[in-house]
Design a protein around this motif. Sequence first.
Motif: not given
Length: 128
Positions: A47-60
Amino acid sequence: MSTFRLPYGYKTAPNWPSLYWPFGPGFDPLNLIADIPHSLYYLSGIWAFAVLAKSRTLKWYILITIPFVFVLGGAITSFVTGSIMGVALSFVYNAGFFVMSTWIPFLWALIHILIVLISSYSTITAIL
């Protein structure tokens, strides 16, 4: 209660992002079946890998530059294709000794814009 057994030496999920490339130094095809350091076994790790893969953001500052890159790419594409279409229309009208109204290039540009919009919809949704 599950009868699933974890491999010996498995403690927790690997660090994220941990993309597994099996063909590195020390490659052993017999270890491909149970690669302990690069596998996920617990539901929480998956679950953590699936969530982190989708919610990872780039720098502003990267997020701000993305629209400018799209606008710059669109401007360059419009200039190049507009130039090619203008030269082609000029050749056709000059070869046929026709007089071109100012509406003809405008309508061709409008047609080109609509074609690009229609064709880019599926490409952008596939990228995003």
